[in-house]
Design a protein around this motif. Structure first.
Motif, PDB file in Angstrom:
ATOM      1  N   LYS A 111      39.396  36.799  84.600  1.00  0.00           N
ATOM      2  CA  LYS A 111      38.599  37.613  83.686  1.00  0.00           C
ATOM      3  C   LYS A 111      39.153  37.526  82.267  1.00  0.00           C
ATOM      4  CE  LYS A 111      37.094  42.367  82.807  1.00  0.00           C
ATOM      5  NZ  LYS A 111      37.181  43.787  83.236  1.00  0.00           N
ATOM      6  N   ARG A 112      40.498  37.570  82.141  1.00  0.00           N
ATOM      7  CA  ARG A 112      41.100  37.455  80.813  1.00  0.00           C
ATOM      8  C   ARG A 112      40.788  36.093  80.181  1.00  0.00           C
ATOM      9  NH1 ARG A 112      45.388  40.186  83.590  1.00  0.00           N
ATOM     10  NH2 ARG A 112      46.488  38.212  83.944  1.00  0.00           N
ATOM     11  N   THR A 113      40.827  35.050  80.990  1.00  0.00           N
ATOM     12  CA  THR A 113      40.496  33.705  80.493  1.00  0.00           C
ATOM     13  C   THR A 113      39.042  33.639  80.035  1.00  0.00           C
ATOM     14  OG1 THR A 113      42.105  32.700  81.994  1.00  0.00           O
ATOM     15  CG2 THR A 113      40.388  31.260  81.107  1.00  0.00           C
ATOM     16  N   ARG A 114      38.165  34.224  80.825  1.00  0.00           N
ATOM     17  CA  ARG A 114      36.736  34.205  80.506  1.00  0.00           C
ATOM     18  C   ARG A 114      36.475  34.963  79.211  1.00  0.00           C
ATOM     19  NH1 ARG A 114      35.163  34.894  85.342  1.00  0.00           N
ATOM     20  NH2 ARG A 114      35.245  37.161  85.348  1.00  0.00           N
ATOM     21  N   ALA A 160      38.626  35.490  76.789  1.00  0.00           N
ATOM     22  CA  ALA A 160      39.219  34.735  75.674  1.00  0.00           C
ATOM     23  C   ALA A 160      38.314  33.596  75.236  1.00  0.00           C
ATOM     24  CB  ALA A 160      40.585  34.198  76.083  1.00  0.00           C
ATOM     25  N   LYS A 161      37.573  33.013  76.180  1.00  0.00           N
ATOM     26  CA  LYS A 161      36.650  31.931  75.878  1.00  0.00           C
ATOM     27  C   LYS A 161      35.297  32.441  75.384  1.00  0.00           C
ATOM     28  CE  LYS A 161      38.449  28.606  79.305  1.00  0.00           C
ATOM     29  NZ  LYS A 161      38.478  27.368  78.478  1.00  0.00           N
ATOM     30  N   GLY A 162      35.091  33.770  75.485  1.00  0.00           N
ATOM     31  CA  GLY A 162      33.804  34.330  75.082  1.00  0.00           C
ATOM     32  C   GLY A 162      32.684  33.939  76.025  1.00  0.00           C
ATOM     33  N   GLU A 163      33.015  33.736  77.300  1.00  0.00           N
ATOM     34  CA  GLU A 163      32.028  33.294  78.286  1.00  0.00           C
ATOM     35  C   GLU A 163      31.739  34.404  79.302  1.00  0.00           C
ATOM     36  OE1 GLU A 163      33.435  28.593  78.144  1.00  0.00           O
ATOM     37  OE2 GLU A 163      33.688  29.776  79.987  1.00  0.00           O
ATOM     38  N   GLN A 164      30.647  34.231  80.032  1.00  0.00           N
ATOM     39  CA  GLN A 164      30.281  35.172  81.086  1.00  0.00           C
ATOM     40  C   GLN A 164      30.225  34.437  82.412  1.00  0.00           C
ATOM     41  OE1 GLN A 164      26.570  37.001  79.905  1.00  0.00           O
ATOM     42  NE2 GLN A 164      27.622  38.629  78.793  1.00  0.00           N
ATOM     43  N   PHE A 165      30.485  35.171  83.488  1.00  0.00           N
ATOM     44  CA  PHE A 165      30.390  34.573  84.812  1.00  0.00           C
ATOM     45  C   PHE A 165      28.923  34.331  85.159  1.00  0.00           C
ATOM     46  CE2 PHE A 165      29.599  35.133  89.364  1.00  0.00           C
ATOM     47  CZ  PHE A 165      30.369  34.098  89.875  1.00  0.00           C
ATOM     48  N   THR A 166      28.641  33.170  85.714  1.00  0.00           N
ATOM     49  CA  THR A 166      27.290  32.826  86.147  1.00  0.00           C
ATOM     50  C   THR A 166      27.302  32.513  87.630  1.00  0.00           C
ATOM     51  OG1 THR A 166      26.770  31.865  83.991  1.00  0.00           O
ATOM     52  CG2 THR A 166      25.325  31.275  85.824  1.00  0.00           C
ATOM     53  N   PRO A 167      26.599  33.298  88.460  1.00  0.00           N
ATOM     54  CA  PRO A 167      26.533  32.993  89.889  1.00  0.00           C
ATOM     55  C   PRO A 167      25.960  31.597  90.119  1.00  0.00           C
ATOM     56  CG  PRO A 167      25.632  35.177  89.436  1.00  0.00           C
ATOM     57  CD  PRO A 167      25.830  34.505  88.111  1.00  0.00           C
ATOM     58  N   ARG A 168      26.345  31.015  91.229  1.00  0.00           N
ATOM     59  CA  ARG A 168      25.921  29.647  91.525  1.00  0.00           C
ATOM     60  C   ARG A 168      24.604  29.586  92.283  1.00  0.00           C
ATOM     61  NH1 ARG A 168      29.853  25.280  94.678  1.00  0.00           N
ATOM     62  NH2 ARG A 168      28.494  23.436  94.447  1.00  0.00           N
ATOM     63  N   TRP A 169      24.409  30.505  93.211  1.00  0.00           N
ATOM     64  CA  TRP A 169      23.271  30.413  94.125  1.00  0.00           C
ATOM     65  C   TRP A 169      22.190  31.467  93.876  1.00  0.00           C
ATOM     66  CZ3 TRP A 169      24.371  25.881  95.584  1.00  0.00           C
ATOM     67  CH2 TRP A 169      25.678  25.497  95.910  1.00  0.00           C
ATOM     68  N   PHE A 170      22.455  32.398  92.968  1.00  0.00           N
ATOM     69  CA  PHE A 170      21.507  33.471  92.669  1.00  0.00           C
ATOM     70  C   PHE A 170      21.406  33.647  91.161  1.00  0.00           C
ATOM     71  CE2 PHE A 170      23.105  34.186  96.882  1.00  0.00           C
ATOM     72  CZ  PHE A 170      22.007  34.617  97.611  1.00  0.00           C
ATOM     73  N   ASP A 171      20.219  34.025  90.698  1.00  0.00           N
ATOM     74  CA  ASP A 171      19.990  34.251  89.269  1.00  0.00           C
ATOM     75  C   ASP A 171      19.624  35.706  89.032  1.00  0.00           C
ATOM     76  OD1 ASP A 171      20.382  31.549  88.752  1.00  0.00           O
ATOM     77  OD2 ASP A 171      18.229  31.073  88.875  1.00  0.00           O
ATOM     78  N   PHE A 172      20.156  36.279  87.951  1.00  0.00           N
ATOM     79  CA  PHE A 172      19.739  37.619  87.558  1.00  0.00           C
ATOM     80  C   PHE A 172      18.335  37.534  86.979  1.00  0.00           C
ATOM     81  CE2 PHE A 172      19.937  41.048  84.155  1.00  0.00           C
ATOM     82  CZ  PHE A 172      19.561  42.057  85.036  1.00  0.00           C
ATOM     83  N   THR A 173      17.440  38.333  87.521  1.00  0.00           N
ATOM     84  CA  THR A 173      16.032  38.257  87.125  1.00  0.00           C
ATOM     85  C   THR A 173      15.747  38.977  85.814  1.00  0.00           C
ATOM     86  OG1 THR A 173      15.478  40.280  88.334  1.00  0.00           O
ATOM     87  CG2 THR A 173      15.348  38.190  89.551  1.00  0.00           C
ATOM     88  N   GLY A 174      16.662  39.833  85.378  1.00  0.00           N
ATOM     89  CA  GLY A 174      16.398  40.692  84.236  1.00  0.00           C
ATOM     90  C   GLY A 174      15.729  41.987  84.645  1.00  0.00           C
ATOM     91  N   GLU A 175      15.328  42.062  85.930  1.00  0.00           N
ATOM     92  CA  GLU A 175      14.665  43.262  86.446  1.00  0.00           C
ATOM     93  C   GLU A 175      15.707  44.294  86.874  1.00  0.00           C
ATOM     94  OE1 GLU A 175      11.839  44.655  90.213  1.00  0.00           O
ATOM     95  OE2 GLU A 175      12.279  42.532  89.897  1.00  0.00           O
ATOM     96  N   VAL A 176      15.480  45.537  86.532  1.00  0.00           N
ATOM     97  CA  VAL A 176      16.311  46.641  86.991  1.00  0.00           C
ATOM     98  C   VAL A 176      15.431  47.549  87.846  1.00  0.00           C
ATOM     99  CG1 VAL A 176      17.722  48.612  86.343  1.00  0.00           C
ATOM    100  CG2 VAL A 176      17.812  46.521  84.968  1.00  0.00           C
ATOM    101  N   LYS A 203      41.515  26.367  90.072  1.00  0.00           N
ATOM    102  CA  LYS A 203      42.067  27.110  91.214  1.00  0.00           C
ATOM    103  C   LYS A 203      42.803  28.368  90.793  1.00  0.00           C
ATOM    104  CE  LYS A 203      42.500  23.140  94.321  1.00  0.00           C
ATOM    105  NZ  LYS A 203      43.422  22.378  95.200  1.00  0.00           N
ATOM    106  N   MET A 204      42.959  28.607  89.484  1.00  0.00           N
ATOM    107  CA  MET A 204      43.672  29.799  89.010  1.00  0.00           C
ATOM    108  C   MET A 204      45.003  29.935  89.761  1.00  0.00           C
ATOM    109  SD  MET A 204      41.962  30.997  86.545  1.00  0.00           S
ATOM    110  CE  MET A 204      42.908  32.495  86.291  1.00  0.00           C
ATOM    111  N   ALA A 205      45.915  29.030  89.454  1.00  0.00           N
ATOM    112  CA  ALA A 205      47.205  28.969  90.158  1.00  0.00           C
ATOM    113  C   ALA A 205      47.858  30.336  90.238  1.00  0.00           C
ATOM    114  CB  ALA A 205      48.127  27.978  89.457  1.00  0.00           C
ATOM    115  N   LYS A 206      48.547  30.578  91.356  1.00  0.00           N
ATOM    116  CA  LYS A 206      49.233  31.856  91.551  1.00  0.00           C
ATOM    117  C   LYS A 206      50.283  32.055  90.460  1.00  0.00           C
ATOM    118  CE  LYS A 206      48.756  31.884  96.590  1.00  0.00           C
ATOM    119  NZ  LYS A 206      49.479  31.947  97.865  1.00  0.00           N
ATOM    120  N   GLU A 207      50.353  33.301  89.994  1.00  0.00           N
ATOM    121  CA  GLU A 207      51.341  33.621  88.969  1.00  0.00           C
ATOM    122  C   GLU A 207      52.643  34.073  89.602  1.00  0.00           C
ATOM    123  OE1 GLU A 207      49.598  36.460  86.332  1.00  0.00           O
ATOM    124  OE2 GLU A 207      48.117  35.048  85.550  1.00  0.00           O
TER     125      GLU A 207
END
Length: 461
Positions: A389-392, A394-410, A457-461
């Motif tokens: 999450k900290r890396t994301r 810092a990059k100014g990015e958002q997580f995007t699911p691979r198999w499902f899309d947010f419809t914008g519907e609530v 792989k987000m290596a173990k710290e």
């Protein structure tokens, strides 16, 4: 005229005498709870025995899966959260976990999927709802397990094949708030769910509100069914024997025809009265009862055609539509045979996604009985999730699911708003591409490393 609501039947038949008895029992119960609380030194803590026994109340309160010192420490820690939603804000010890994730729990609903196959084959529109609602009732047998499944890591998935011709894929699509999405499909139906749990911690119990949208499409008739389940209450989390109750209404609506099923889950009463019982009706679009349904969610469901008063039609008989399958005896986590299949690689595709729940090291360690390793692996995964999450950020990015899309519907639910995710079909394309690879060397899935991470792989710290 439609029959009286089952809740009103229960209440209206009491009268002054029974109301007085109920009040007396309630007062006695409250006094006993206070007595138990005072004896064990936790004022205000409610310990509820579903069997209503009182002779060994103090002994009952001391029982459970916790050691005394663990209970003391956990109680002190959790007092600050009373009244709060603890879905994702509290790190819980693995002693209360089962070796399964929430995504696998979603797949467990498929055990009695043949009921949806039968619903799709029915010419009678009301029998379609009898079969479909029994399918949704069937999962409650598994939900009575009191062990907590692991919260999925963001990007985690679960795949299931080799069962009833079903292809099932689930994915953790959001971490804050925790949300999962799933899609299942065979020749007779599609099943889609966006799920977000909301909880309220009450000290020795927790209320669980199913903020979600579940839709089933029966392919033969194009009927779209939508479910609104009742809330669930988990009792005796820390003191006493933990048990689950789901009092309230389940409503399954046919959005295509306007027909619906309304089933009422009876609350557990004194000495266990009413526990597990489910009663209700299938209604047509004019709210006229057509079929009555009754049973117990931990045993079986039956149905019988009825008249406009809700009374059984002359010349008809009650018929069973679903019964729980045989289960293993003395199973450590009260798993069904199907639950064990869910955890095995027997229901996995030959080329399993590295993000699959089965591969989680904390889940696997707990399955092997190593709680110490499970706890450390769980902490490691959670820290790596925070690092990603900290890396994301810092990059100014958002997580995007691979198999499902947010419809914008609530979507509005009885317990809160829900962000709706739709299956995007990419998993089907992926599965076809894997099959087309033909003689490609299969991966040894039992030696694969769990990898749901967006950035390598987000290596173990």
């Amino acid at each position: 005229m439609a029959p009286t609501d089952p809740k009103q039947v229960v209440g209206s038949s009491s009268g002054g005498f029974f109301a007085s008895i109920a009040s007396t029992l309630s007062t006695f119960s409250t006094a006993m709870h206070k007595s138990v609380n005072g004896s064990i030194g936790y004022e205000g803590l409610e310990v509820i025995n579903p069997e209503g026994g009182t002779d060994d109340a103090v002994d009952e309160a001391q029982k459970g899966r916790w050691k005394q010192e663990d209970r003391d420490g956990y109680w002190k820690m959790m007092q600050a959260y009373i009244g709060s939603d603890i879905t994702s804000m509290v790190t819980l010890p693995v002693v209360i976990f089962e070796p399964m994730t929430m995504l696998q729990k979603m797949a467990e609903l498929m055990e009695y999927s043949h009921l949806l196959d039968e619903a799709d084959k029915c010419e009678d529109p009301y029998m379609r709802l009898v079969y479909a609602s029994s399918f949704f009732i069937s999962v409650y047998y598994a939900y009575q397990r009191t062990w907590k499944p692991f919260n999925p890591i963001l990007g985690e998935t679960y795949e299931m094949v080799n069962y009833g011709g079903i292809t099932f894929i689930a994915e953790q699509v959001s971490h804050h708030p925790p949300m999962s999405a799933a899609h299942a499909e065979n020749d007779h139906f599609t099943y889609d769910i966006s799920s977000k749990l909301k909880t309220k911690f009450l000290g020795n119990s927790v209320d669980v509100y199913p903020v979600g949208r579940t839709r089933v499409t029966l392919k033969g008739y194009g009927n779209v069914l939508e479910l609104v389940p009742p809330p669930t209450k988990v009792n005796n989390l820390i003191f006493g024997r933990t048990w689950v109750d789901s009092p309230g209404e389940m409503v399954l609506s046919n959005l295509t025809t306007g027909d619906k099923v309304v089933l009422y889950f009876q609350p557990c009463g004194w000495f266990g009265a009413g526990r597990y019982e489910v009663d209700g009706y299938v209604y047509n679009a004019a709210d006229e009862p057509k079929v009555l349904m009754t049973g117990k969610w931990n045993q079986s469901m039956s149905y019988q055609p009825c008249d406009l008063e809700g009374e059984p039609l002359p010349g008809t008989q009650m018929k069973e539509v679903w019964r729980v399958a045989d289960v293993p005896k003395n199973d450590k986590h009260d798993y069904t045979y199907f639950a064990h299949k869910i955890n095995s690689f027997d229901t996995a595709p030959k080329k399993l996604l590295a993000s699959d729940s089965r591969l989680r090291p904390d889940r696997f360690a707990l399955e092997k009985g190593d709680m110490s390793k499970s706890g450390s692996e769980k902490s490691s995964l959670e820290e790596r999730q925070r690092a990603e999450k900290r890396t994301r950020e810092a990059k100014g990015e958002q997580f995007t699911p691979r198999w499902f899309d947010f419809t914008g519907e609530v979507s509005t639910t009885p317990w809160g708003d829900l962000e709706v995710y739709n299956f995007n079909g990419k998993y089907n394309e992926y599965s076809r591409s894997v099959k087309n690879e033909g003689s490609i060397q299969e991966v040894d899935i039992q030696s694969m490393e769990f990898n749901p991470w967006q950035y390598g792989k987000m290596a173990k710290e």
